[in-house]
Motif scaffolding. Structure first.
Motif, mmCIF file in Angstrom:
data_model
loop_
_atom_site.group_PDB
_atom_site.id
_atom_site.type_symbol
_atom_site.label_atom_id
_atom_site.label_comp_id
_atom_site.label_asym_id
_atom_site.label_seq_id
_atom_site.Cartn_x
_atom_site.Cartn_y
_atom_site.Cartn_z
ATOM 1 N N VAL A 69 32.374 52.329 -61.274
ATOM 2 C CA VAL A 69 33.719 52.323 -60.688
ATOM 3 C C VAL A 69 34.558 51.177 -61.239
ATOM 4 C CG1 VAL A 69 35.007 52.103 -58.507
ATOM 5 C CG2 VAL A 69 32.943 53.511 -58.597
ATOM 6 N N SER A 70 33.901 50.073 -61.605
ATOM 7 C CA SER A 70 34.661 48.900 -62.057
ATOM 8 C C SER A 70 35.424 49.164 -63.356
ATOM 9 C CB SER A 70 33.728 47.698 -62.229
ATOM 10 O OG SER A 70 32.925 47.871 -63.379
ATOM 11 N N LYS A 71 35.105 50.262 -64.033
ATOM 12 C CA LYS A 71 35.862 50.610 -65.244
ATOM 13 C C LYS A 71 37.198 51.277 -64.927
ATOM 14 C CE LYS A 71 32.140 51.104 -68.616
ATOM 15 N NZ LYS A 71 31.448 52.037 -69.521
ATOM 16 N N PHE A 72 37.394 51.638 -63.653
ATOM 17 C CA PHE A 72 38.562 52.439 -63.289
ATOM 18 C C PHE A 72 39.601 51.634 -62.500
ATOM 19 C CE2 PHE A 72 35.100 55.336 -63.982
ATOM 20 C CZ PHE A 72 35.680 56.434 -64.599
ATOM 21 N N GLY A 73 40.854 52.010 -62.696
ATOM 22 C CA GLY A 73 41.903 51.496 -61.834
ATOM 23 C C GLY A 73 42.017 52.361 -60.587
ATOM 24 N N LEU A 74 41.905 53.670 -60.796
ATOM 25 C CA LEU A 74 42.045 54.605 -59.682
ATOM 26 C C LEU A 74 41.271 55.882 -59.984
ATOM 27 C CD1 LEU A 74 45.273 55.299 -57.669
ATOM 28 C CD2 LEU A 74 43.910 57.229 -58.452
ATOM 29 N N ILE A 75 40.544 56.345 -58.991
ATOM 30 C CA ILE A 75 39.832 57.629 -59.062
ATOM 31 C C ILE A 75 40.333 58.478 -57.900
ATOM 32 C CG2 ILE A 75 37.585 58.751 -58.733
ATOM 33 C CD1 ILE A 75 36.286 56.168 -59.882
ATOM 34 N N TYR A 76 40.630 59.736 -58.161
ATOM 35 C CA TYR A 76 40.968 60.618 -57.036
ATOM 36 C C TYR A 76 40.178 61.916 -57.132
ATOM 37 C CZ TYR A 76 44.441 62.867 -60.232
ATOM 38 O OH TYR A 76 45.081 63.499 -61.275
ATOM 39 N N ALA A 77 39.974 62.520 -55.970
ATOM 40 C CA ALA A 77 39.192 63.756 -55.928
ATOM 41 C C ALA A 77 39.540 64.557 -54.691
ATOM 42 C CB ALA A 77 37.696 63.436 -55.921
ATOM 43 N N GLY A 78 39.922 65.809 -54.895
ATOM 44 C CA GLY A 78 40.008 66.749 -53.779
ATOM 45 C C GLY A 78 38.594 66.973 -53.264
ATOM 46 N N ALA A 79 38.475 67.129 -51.944
ATOM 47 C CA ALA A 79 37.130 67.141 -51.349
ATOM 48 C C ALA A 79 36.360 68.427 -51.573
ATOM 49 C CB ALA A 79 37.240 66.886 -49.849
ATOM 50 N N GLN A 80 37.068 69.531 -51.887
ATOM 51 C CA GLN A 80 36.455 70.844 -51.698
ATOM 52 C C GLN A 80 35.448 71.277 -52.763
ATOM 53 O OE1 GLN A 80 39.693 70.210 -52.035
ATOM 54 N NE2 GLN A 80 40.657 71.555 -53.492
ATOM 55 N N LYS A 81 34.922 70.314 -53.528
ATOM 56 C CA LYS A 81 33.849 70.651 -54.446
ATOM 57 C C LYS A 81 32.566 69.916 -54.025
ATOM 58 C CE LYS A 81 37.596 71.594 -57.270
ATOM 59 N NZ LYS A 81 37.840 73.007 -57.056
#
Lengths: 361, 361
Positions: free
Chosen positions: B184-196
């Protein structure tokens, strides 16, 4: 589990029959072998669920042709942005009636996107009344007129539908949607977060007159454009499928209980019992709201002796009467008695309050 | 109910253990006398649920201090607006890697709020590969670099995390979140819709580095400002409480299954079985994606004889293998094999495909 009555202002109590059905169908909806949460939103099973939910809502509210029903996300708070972005021009203005906390938040957000004229404010009466229509300072050419039909926190409910002529009437009906009969044809747009009378949180129902679609401000995010959702029948992206399913079960439950007319009669009775007890308590309990404007959904009251309020709450809890604490901004007590609160719950509360007054009066 | 395996791309199969727990707790969560759907989001019961969900997710992904975890609504589609509105200036620009349908939608929406430079596109290979890093045309001073780690429709997955130096890295991880280990430390922001891989639709998880908060464009609707939600610990307004509860149960289930490391091993095995069968079918089945870029979540394949595809789908269904039809924009088949798809489901599909090829080859 001990029997409890949950007076939460929202998310709030749901009909037992609805939860029992959801429980029975959890692992296998109608022989599909799937939980509703597992269904593709574009599959025939879920398409049937959302179609039935919309048709049942249309029947319950007698929603006329020419209105779209949208199942969205983000709650009333997101509507505070969506409504002005879609219905007002940047260089135009709107009229708003201020009746309390939620009206004020709607005003604050709308001001970021258009001009706002507050026609009158309940603050002048310390939120005891909805300002008299004669005192309203309306403006010509308002893009729409916005009001909050029931103030969940203040316990103030507007007993009439404002007559605003040709100006589109917009209503935040979050906390009294489906609780009393309304003539939808009087409105341009109605919105309601689901978590009071519709179903679980995470779902927002919008009913919008079709001629109001398609005028969104250029800056409007795609997901905040009503037309995008209307054109796709609420399937522009994946909707909140499980909350829609539960809402659909609630709509079917309402139909078996005499529809909105049946609910309104029960709600009048429930609120009547509670306010009658408050008014007959010789001031031990009191409501700051004048009778015609008292909410039939959120009964806000205080104890004459404020020092007793914590005792009241803790003893109520011991008696299975939960979540009666008022909103921190107003204090006191709040009994939310939405459609799904059975009259037995209200009677239990009334009996408890009578006993408590006898012991501590 | 007949035993079925549900290969839907999302909303998708959930762990049986999670649904069984939800069923058992439907009418009474932990002796509270309430369904989770009925709980005030600010009550101690739900506060415990959301707290545990966040802590379990932090543990699973080893999310470092300095990152906020947000439980939002609106799906990835709403993130397509939120990310540029929050992280890019109107007069600036961003870099984007285009790997297919979802990247393109992110680009289209971002262009409304900032400049967009597409560094490279999988369209040059007809979506068979992620463009070689050496070909990327990055720009100086991009506000962030956006990519889609797994293209749900095209079946193309990025096998590496882009190295973009000091540029904040933003990832739409909707369809492979929690399926493989990521730093995660490589990312500024991660997003994910829950439905998977997370839970029901109507919930969006955002993980954002705190220094990226507080720079939203002036026009940003309040509900689309990450800082507003971060400051309120996802309680600025009523969150999608029931989807958060189910997500929390999924996170606990993952912990009992060896966490993400355990999932990754199983996902490698499941995808391996399926692609091996496709590659050993002498061309009866084929994948248009080159091996290193084949999605381990969404196995997209076609039949050499297109005329057999409808037969394939209807016979698969008779065998309890559901929702295998590819997205209408690409056609063919798609087997989505997220975390909750048991290996038995994949084996059943492989056996069916072998039989079908024998009968029709």
């Amino acid at each position: 589990m001990a029997k409890v009555y949950n007076f939460s202002a929202g998310p709030a109590v749901l009909p037992h029959e609805v939860l029992a059905t959801a429980q029975a169908e959890m692992l296998d909806w109608h022989g599909s072998g799937m939980c509703v949460m597992e269904m593709s939103h574009r599959g025939k099973e879920f398409m049937e669920i959302i179609h039935d939910a919309e048709q049942d809502l249309r029947a319950l509210m007698a929603i006329p042709a020419g209105y779209k029903v949208l199942f969205l996300q983000g709650g009333a708070s997101q509507q505070f942005s969506m409504v002005p972005l879609n219905l007002a021009p940047v260089d135009g203005h709107i009229d708003v009636l201020d009746t309390g906390h939620w009206s004020k938040l709607a005003v604050k957000e709308a001001r970021r996107y258009t001009g706002v004229n507050v026609v009158a404010s309940s603050s002048d009466s310390n939120y005891a009344v909805v300002p008299d229509v004669a005192s309203w300072q309306r403006t010509p050419d308002a893009a729409y007129f916005h009001y909050t039909s029931n103030e969940t926190i203040g316990g103030l409910q507007c007993p009439f539908v404002p007559e605003v002529g040709d100006t589109p009437l917009v209503c935040d009906m979050s906390s009294d949607f489906l609780s009393r009969e309304v003539d939808v044809s009087k409105f341009g747009l109605i919105y309601a977060g689901a978590q009071k009378n519709i179903g679980p949180s995470g779902l927002t129902v919008v009913i919008v007159r079709e001629d109001l679609l398609g005028h969104a401000q250029a800056q409007t995010p795609t997901m905040l454009d009503y037309r995008v959702h209307a054109d796709a029948d609420s399937m522009y992206n994946t909707p909140a499928t499980y909350p829609i399913y539960i809402a659909g079960l609630v709509f079917k439950w309402l139909k078996t209980r005499g529809g909105i007319k049946g609910m309104q009669a029960r709600n009048d009775e429930k609120a009547g019992l509670l306010y009658h007890m408050i008014d007959s308590s010789n001031g031990f309990y009191f409501s700051h709201v004048q009778a015609p404007y008292r909410s039939k959904m959120n009964v806000v009251f205080r104890l004459k002796d404020e020092a007793l309020e914590d005792v009241f709450l803790s003893e109520a809890k011991k008696n299975g009467l939960m979540q009666l604490k008022g909103h921190r901004s107003v204090g006191g007590m709040r009994a939310s008695i939405y459609n799904a609160m059975p009259i037995e719950g209200v009677k239990a509360l009334v009996h408890f309050m009578e006993d408590f007054a006898r012991q501590h009066g």
